[in-house]
Design a protein around this motif. Sequence first.
Motif, short mmCIF file in Angstrom:
data_model
loop_
_atom_site.label_atom_id
_atom_site.label_comp_id
_atom_site.label_asym_id
_atom_site.label_seq_id
_atom_site.Cartn_x
_atom_site.Cartn_y
_atom_site.Cartn_z
N THR A 267 0.85 -1.18 0.00
CA THR A 267 0.00 0.00 0.00
C THR A 267 0.89 1.23 0.00
O THR A 267 1.73 1.40 0.89
CB THR A 267 -0.91 0.01 1.24
OG1 THR A 267 -1.75 -1.15 1.20
CG2 THR A 267 -1.78 1.26 1.26
N LEU A 268 0.75 2.08 -1.02
CA LEU A 268 1.56 3.29 -1.11
C LEU A 268 0.97 4.37 -0.22
O LEU A 268 -0.25 4.58 -0.21
CB LEU A 268 1.62 3.76 -2.57
CG LEU A 268 2.15 2.74 -3.59
CD1 LEU A 268 2.17 3.34 -4.99
CD2 LEU A 268 3.54 2.25 -3.20
N GLU A 269 1.84 5.05 0.53
CA GLU A 269 1.39 6.05 1.49
C GLU A 269 2.12 7.36 1.28
O GLU A 269 3.25 7.39 0.77
CB GLU A 269 1.61 5.54 2.92
CG GLU A 269 0.84 4.27 3.24
CD GLU A 269 1.10 3.78 4.66
OE1 GLU A 269 1.90 4.45 5.37
OE2 GLU A 269 0.53 2.76 5.05
N THR A 270 1.48 8.44 1.70
CA THR A 270 2.10 9.76 1.62
C THR A 270 3.40 9.77 2.42
O THR A 270 3.45 9.30 3.55
CB THR A 270 1.13 10.82 2.17
OG1 THR A 270 -0.07 10.80 1.39
CG2 THR A 270 1.76 12.21 2.10
N GLY A 271 4.44 10.32 1.81
CA GLY A 271 5.74 10.37 2.45
C GLY A 271 6.65 9.22 2.10
O GLY A 271 7.85 9.26 2.41
N ASP A 272 6.12 8.18 1.46
CA ASP A 272 6.97 7.05 1.07
C ASP A 272 8.03 7.51 0.07
O ASP A 272 7.74 8.29 -0.84
CB ASP A 272 6.14 5.94 0.42
CG ASP A 272 5.37 5.11 1.44
OD1 ASP A 272 5.59 5.33 2.64
OD2 ASP A 272 4.57 4.25 1.02
N PRO A 273 9.27 7.01 0.21
CA PRO A 273 10.30 7.33 -0.78
C PRO A 273 10.03 6.60 -2.09
O PRO A 273 9.43 5.53 -2.12
CB PRO A 273 11.59 6.83 -0.12
CG PRO A 273 11.14 5.73 0.78
CD PRO A 273 9.78 6.14 1.28
N VAL A 274 10.47 7.20 -3.19
CA VAL A 274 10.31 6.62 -4.51
C VAL A 274 11.67 6.62 -5.20
O VAL A 274 12.35 7.65 -5.26
CB VAL A 274 9.30 7.42 -5.36
CG1 VAL A 274 9.23 6.86 -6.78
CG2 VAL A 274 7.92 7.41 -4.71
N GLY A 275 12.06 5.47 -5.70
CA GLY A 275 13.27 5.35 -6.51
C GLY A 275 12.93 4.62 -7.79
O GLY A 275 12.30 3.55 -7.76
N THR A 276 13.28 5.19 -8.93
CA THR A 276 12.93 4.58 -10.21
C THR A 276 14.08 4.70 -11.19
O THR A 276 14.79 5.71 -11.22
CB THR A 276 11.66 5.24 -10.80
OG1 THR A 276 11.34 4.62 -12.04
CG2 THR A 276 11.84 6.73 -11.01
N TYR A 277 14.29 3.65 -11.97
CA TYR A 277 15.28 3.65 -13.05
C TYR A 277 14.54 3.63 -14.38
O TYR A 277 13.72 2.74 -14.64
CB TYR A 277 16.19 2.43 -12.96
CG TYR A 277 17.32 2.56 -11.97
CD1 TYR A 277 18.56 3.03 -12.37
CD2 TYR A 277 17.14 2.23 -10.63
CE1 TYR A 277 19.61 3.17 -11.47
CE2 TYR A 277 18.18 2.36 -9.72
CZ TYR A 277 19.41 2.83 -10.15
OH TYR A 277 20.44 2.96 -9.25
N GLY A 278 14.85 4.62 -15.24
CA GLY A 278 14.25 4.67 -16.57
C GLY A 278 15.25 5.20 -17.58
O GLY A 278 16.29 5.77 -17.22
N VAL A 279 14.94 5.02 -18.86
CA VAL A 279 15.82 5.45 -19.95
C VAL A 279 15.27 6.76 -20.51
O VAL A 279 14.14 6.81 -21.01
CB VAL A 279 15.89 4.39 -21.07
CG1 VAL A 279 16.93 4.80 -22.11
CG2 VAL A 279 16.24 3.02 -20.48
N THR A 280 16.05 7.82 -20.42
CA THR A 280 15.60 9.12 -20.91
C THR A 280 15.48 9.11 -22.43
O THR A 280 15.98 8.22 -23.12
CB THR A 280 16.57 10.23 -20.48
OG1 THR A 280 17.85 9.97 -21.06
CG2 THR A 280 16.70 10.29 -18.96
N VAL A 281 14.82 10.14 -22.96
CA VAL A 281 14.59 10.22 -24.40
C VAL A 281 15.90 10.19 -25.17
O VAL A 281 16.03 9.50 -26.20
CB VAL A 281 13.80 11.50 -24.74
CG1 VAL A 281 13.74 11.72 -26.24
CG2 VAL A 281 12.39 11.44 -24.15
N LYS A 282 16.91 10.87 -24.69
CA LYS A 282 18.20 10.91 -25.38
C LYS A 282 19.21 9.91 -24.82
O LYS A 282 20.36 9.88 -25.26
CB LYS A 282 18.78 12.33 -25.30
CG LYS A 282 17.93 13.37 -26.03
CD LYS A 282 18.57 14.74 -25.99
CE LYS A 282 17.74 15.76 -26.74
NZ LYS A 282 18.36 17.11 -26.74
N GLY A 283 18.78 9.10 -23.87
CA GLY A 283 19.69 8.16 -23.25
C GLY A 283 19.59 6.77 -23.86
O GLY A 283 18.73 6.48 -24.70
#
Length: 497
Positions: A267-283
């Motif tokens: 369950t996602l809650e307010t204040g939870d940290p978020v870490g995400t890995y994604g490929v940028t448009v130019k990356g």
Amino acid sequence: MPEHLICPRCGASNPLGSASCANCGWAPDPLGQPPAQQPPAQQPPTYGQQQPYGQPQYGQPQYGQQPYAPGRPRYGPAGPYGAAEAGEPNRPNRKLLLILGAVALGLVLVVVLAVVVIPTALRRINAGPAAPATNLAPAPTAQPTAQPTAHGSEQPSSAPASSPPSVKPSAPPDYRKLGPQVSSGILKIVASGCPDAGSRVGSAFLINTNTAVASLSSLAGATVIALTDGDRTVRATVSAVDRAHGIIVLRLHSPLSGHVFTVDTPTLETGDPVGTYGVTVKGHRPTLTETKITETDAETRIAGLTVTGLAATRESVDAGLSGAPTLSADGHANGMVLLDPSNTVMIIPGRAIAAAVRKHGGSLPANGCSRPLGPSATMINGSAGQRVHAMLQRYFSGINSGDYPSAFSQLSRRLQAGGFQGYRDGWATSYDFNIVVHRATATSAHVTFDSIFEKGKGPKGSGTCARWDIDYQFVIEGGSPAIDRANPHSGPIWRKC
């Protein structure tokens, strides 16, 4: 050695071996009974002293004779092979007692299982799983539990009435350490489709070697989809769509061997940290973005659809992060990034993703535009001289953006003689990406790239995706290089993705 036997009755001396006293006729009782009259008890000699010569030692039989009462049983020493001598009293068999005790204990356990444990387990199974505790803290109006004191009176207990809620770690996970573990399973999306719908670029992540999950903010309106890890490019088609939560499930036409994600459902809650890995448009490789949840139960609009059940942040990011997985501390995917129209990070929860991958069917919105295009950015990698690089940038950007006159003008006069109409029809719907210049001079360049296009618009038999390996030959016209020939570098000039 004594030479006579002394009669215990009259004291007369008798020769050795006499069966009875010659003076009074006394003989030992064969049953071991003592004589009717015993002589006065004699004091034992001092330890170590002997009786007078000819007398037996105190308490010992005559040498060579058995003690009187030979039939009396002898206690204590064991007989041959450990057996008791004849007449030894029977002792309890300890081994038998232990076996009987173990059998009795086993019977007790069987009765307990049959009467208590098994019926209780069956009642729990029939009742189903217990409802989750939504609030483990005691209610504000709850009265404290009373406990007796040492004097019998009652006082409030300091213990809570129920278990406290679980405490989340105060420090966020170290997301940087997760990058090497998960990056191979994060792919770049390149799609062509309606330019007024999704961005047609973004990220996706593998949930098995033939299936990936992506976001509606990337693929709304897409007609052709490809996934690339930077080294390999594969075609993909839509296998399931959850429009309500903005989830697209993709089937890969060829398997990829990157990291396969486990999907968690917290369950996602307010204040939870978020870490995400994604490929940028130019990356070309995944990069880390960190933020925090500022709102839950949020919603947004994508391609005319309302997407609900989201967590929101205030982080604006590159469009390439659409579809990137959000990570738990152990590297599992606990959500996915969906970008609102201003490219602010919204998060689709893991439980919605887990449900979507079990679905089949559905279609993308805004499908069927007349001029499908790819992403707006065109990147050329590798080394080339300034003039050659600028010419190649104009050429590929013109194709990708639908500015076919600009691309056509990068051809030599000899090639332009074939006419613009045929050139435009040949390259319409195409989008080129993963463009790499491996070697370049003023008059030539070895270039590889991938292309997606509508079915029937590419080389015959290519489907909707091709990988090119070309040696371009240039001529100098008006002081600038122009493409005059395109030859295979080695082997075929293209192959199917």
